[in-house]
Design a protein around this motif. Sequence first.
Motif, PDB file in Angstrom:
ATOM      1  N   ARG A  73     -23.775  -3.542  42.216  1.00 21.61           N
ATOM      2  CA  ARG A  73     -23.364  -2.239  41.814  1.00 21.61           C
ATOM      3  C   ARG A  73     -23.412  -1.454  43.156  1.00 21.61           C
ATOM      4  NH1 ARG A  73     -27.536  -1.742  38.421  1.00 21.61           N
ATOM      5  NH2 ARG A  73     -29.102  -1.113  39.951  1.00 21.61           N
ATOM      6  N   ILE A 108     -22.914  -4.933  35.000  1.00 22.51           N
ATOM      7  CA  ILE A 108     -23.365  -4.075  36.010  1.00 22.51           C
ATOM      8  C   ILE A 108     -22.865  -2.859  35.267  1.00 22.51           C
ATOM      9  CG2 ILE A 108     -24.173  -5.214  38.576  1.00 22.51           C
ATOM     10  CD1 ILE A 108     -21.110  -3.829  38.979  1.00 22.51           C
ATOM     11  N   ARG A 129     -27.975  -7.931  41.420  1.00 20.43           N
ATOM     12  CA  ARG A 129     -27.449  -6.682  40.424  1.00 20.43           C
ATOM     13  C   ARG A 129     -26.967  -5.461  40.967  1.00 20.43           C
ATOM     14  NH1 ARG A 129     -29.618 -10.246  36.914  1.00 20.43           N
ATOM     15  NH2 ARG A 129     -28.573 -11.149  35.518  1.00 20.43           N
ATOM     16  N   ASP A 176     -31.380  -1.456  35.088  1.00 23.79           N
ATOM     17  CA  ASP A 176     -29.970  -2.343  34.527  1.00 23.79           C
ATOM     18  C   ASP A 176     -30.015  -1.623  32.940  1.00 23.79           C
ATOM     19  OD1 ASP A 176     -30.133  -3.525  36.729  1.00 23.79           O
ATOM     20  OD2 ASP A 176     -30.942  -5.192  36.086  1.00 23.79           O
ATOM     21  N   THR A 216     -27.253  -4.414  29.619  1.00 23.44           N
ATOM     22  CA  THR A 216     -26.319  -5.333  30.543  1.00 23.44           C
ATOM     23  C   THR A 216     -26.684  -6.807  29.835  1.00 23.44           C
ATOM     24  OG1 THR A 216     -27.880  -5.343  32.413  1.00 23.44           O
ATOM     25  CG2 THR A 216     -26.158  -4.080  32.232  1.00 23.44           C
ATOM     26  N   ALA A 253     -23.101 -11.944  35.153  1.00 26.73           N
ATOM     27  CA  ALA A 253     -23.670 -11.574  35.529  1.00 26.73           C
ATOM     28  C   ALA A 253     -23.085  -9.589  35.263  1.00 26.73           C
ATOM     29  CB  ALA A 253     -23.680 -10.977  36.598  1.00 26.73           C
ATOM     30  N   GLU A 261     -24.517  -9.573  28.827  1.00 23.37           N
ATOM     31  CA  GLU A 261     -24.532 -10.863  29.390  1.00 23.37           C
ATOM     32  C   GLU A 261     -24.698 -12.426  28.525  1.00 23.37           C
ATOM     33  OE1 GLU A 261     -26.300  -9.318  33.764  1.00 23.37           O
ATOM     34  OE2 GLU A 261     -27.413 -11.076  32.242  1.00 23.37           O
TER      35      GLU A 261
END
Length: 633
Positions: free
Chosen positions: A599, A530, A595, A500, A511, A528, A515
């Motif tokens: 994606r 992505i 996640r 990630d 990420t 979340a 967040e």
Amino acid sequence: MSRYHETYERWKRDPEGFWAEAAGALDWVSPWQEVYARVDGLDRWFVGAECNTCWNAVDRHVKAGHGERLAVIYDSPITGRKAKYSYNQLLEEVSTLAAALEDLGIRRGDRVIIYMPMIPQALFAMLACARLGAIHSVVFGGFAPPELATRINDAKPRAILTASCGIEPGRVIAYKPLLDQALDIAAHKVEACVIFQREQAPADLKPGRDHDWEDICSVARSFGRKADCAAVKATDPLYILYTSGTTGQPKGVVRDNGGHMVALRWSMENVYDIRPGEVYWAASDVGWVVGHSYIVYAPLLQGATTIVFEGKPVGTPDPGTFWRIVSEYGVSALFTAPTAFRAIKKEDPDGNFIRKYDLSSLRTLFLAGERADPDTVKWAEDMLKIPVVDHWWQTETGWAIAANPVGLGMLPVKHGSPSVPMPGYDVQVLDEGGHEVPRGKLGAICVKLPLPPSCLPTLWNNDERFHKSYLSHFPGYYETADAGYMDEDGYLYIMARTDDIINVAGHRLSTGGMEEVLAGHPNVAETAVIGIADQLKGQVPVGFVVLKSGVDRPSADIEKECVARIREKIGAVAALKTVVVVPRLPKTRSGKILRATMRKIADREEFKTPATIDDPAILDEIRGALAAKGIGA
């Protein structure tokens, strides 16, 4: 003053002496020849020793005169059922079930799959296997038949222990048809299935193969049969736990007997500050590693009381369920996932339900399983007025890699950090070349070998895959597959899975950091982020936000504000220009946000719906929300 630094340095100076001292709190059938040894390229602890985990979790306390102490509390707000078991009663249940399994031919080294809901019998089953020296493999109750079949083929169990059904809010899930389908699919043939009948959906039993749980225990009881504890090697497997979301050839994490006992009992005293006789509640499921470690084994090894909870943090019946349990049973420490608290905060942002209960027994709240965003931690601190401890560990380790060790005296809290490495873990942050990066710089979080007691020594029947998955990328280190950094004070910050970390026009961005910024918006309950494919920049981030209950504002306004927050707090380099308000996020049943699946939807890649997903319908909601923004359509 915290004793952490002194304790950690003592471990570094003499790791074998440190763990030998910790092992002195437990009973051993025969002593070890070596505290630690490298055997066939694998780390082994307490080599040559013999022991039994069930003895140390149950019999030892009865022998010491604590048989009337409360061992297990069962509370099911879904069915309205409650039960309590003393250590004497737990010993009776476990030794009788173990005898019944012996009568079915189960012996030391045999594998037994346990496919159970959150009822006390799930604990009895695990402990009965440990008593016999059989190797249990718990599969989350209600898992789809193909996924269960792959685990049957890999573990090759002689028997499967299950219940006739599991009960979720508003629905009953019959387990027996799922089990029968899995057995039809599986190439490996199981000799016996033991079914605990629940009144909500009794199962039809197949003659010859299926056995009624109560019946076989009644037979054993009528003959006065109680199984003794088998002496097993400390290095023998206690259980196999398949990591969530695996497909094809499953990845079975092996946990040994000796090191597992030592590390878990040490953690109860020093990390969680729980003393014998106190009530400790890990609000998880026995299908996950938290359930193995901190519903079943660690509390009982410490002689504490554990809670088996068949419910949800909200909706069974309201966001006050956790507080009722704490108040009713005098819980000293609660351990749950950040997701659970985000759900409670979403439904009860002002803490009205918290004020309805006497929570004076609760000393500490522990969070783990996903990154605990500072906004949620601060909310919990403000509402509960107690320390909130984020800590970090994995299925593979079985206990905390990093924590704020309450039993050693708390260190200063730094929001966003699970604090510092625990004894046994030499944690280093590395670059792609395997070199340690400067403090404050993002990198791959790794643990210098050897791993401490309780960590996986290997994968079930697959040493080669173990080395390839965890040890090959950074020779001499265990690769956690988490990315983050360490600050000047030695505090760790877990920012994302390494998958990630996104590369935006040559900039490596977390990420998790994005967040954190989105979670700070006053209307946002959950987030979340992505990274999706972009022809120009390689990847660009997309944010998803779930709003708090009662928010009555246009979604478009909140989305714009969230984008502005990222630009203000992180800068234009983040290149986050799209935020989508969604009603909910796709998660595993343990609360981890999927996640990677999100994606793949955004990038229009093929994917298989994860076996661990809580509600597959959410994926269509995510697909629709992205399509409305012109993404993934």
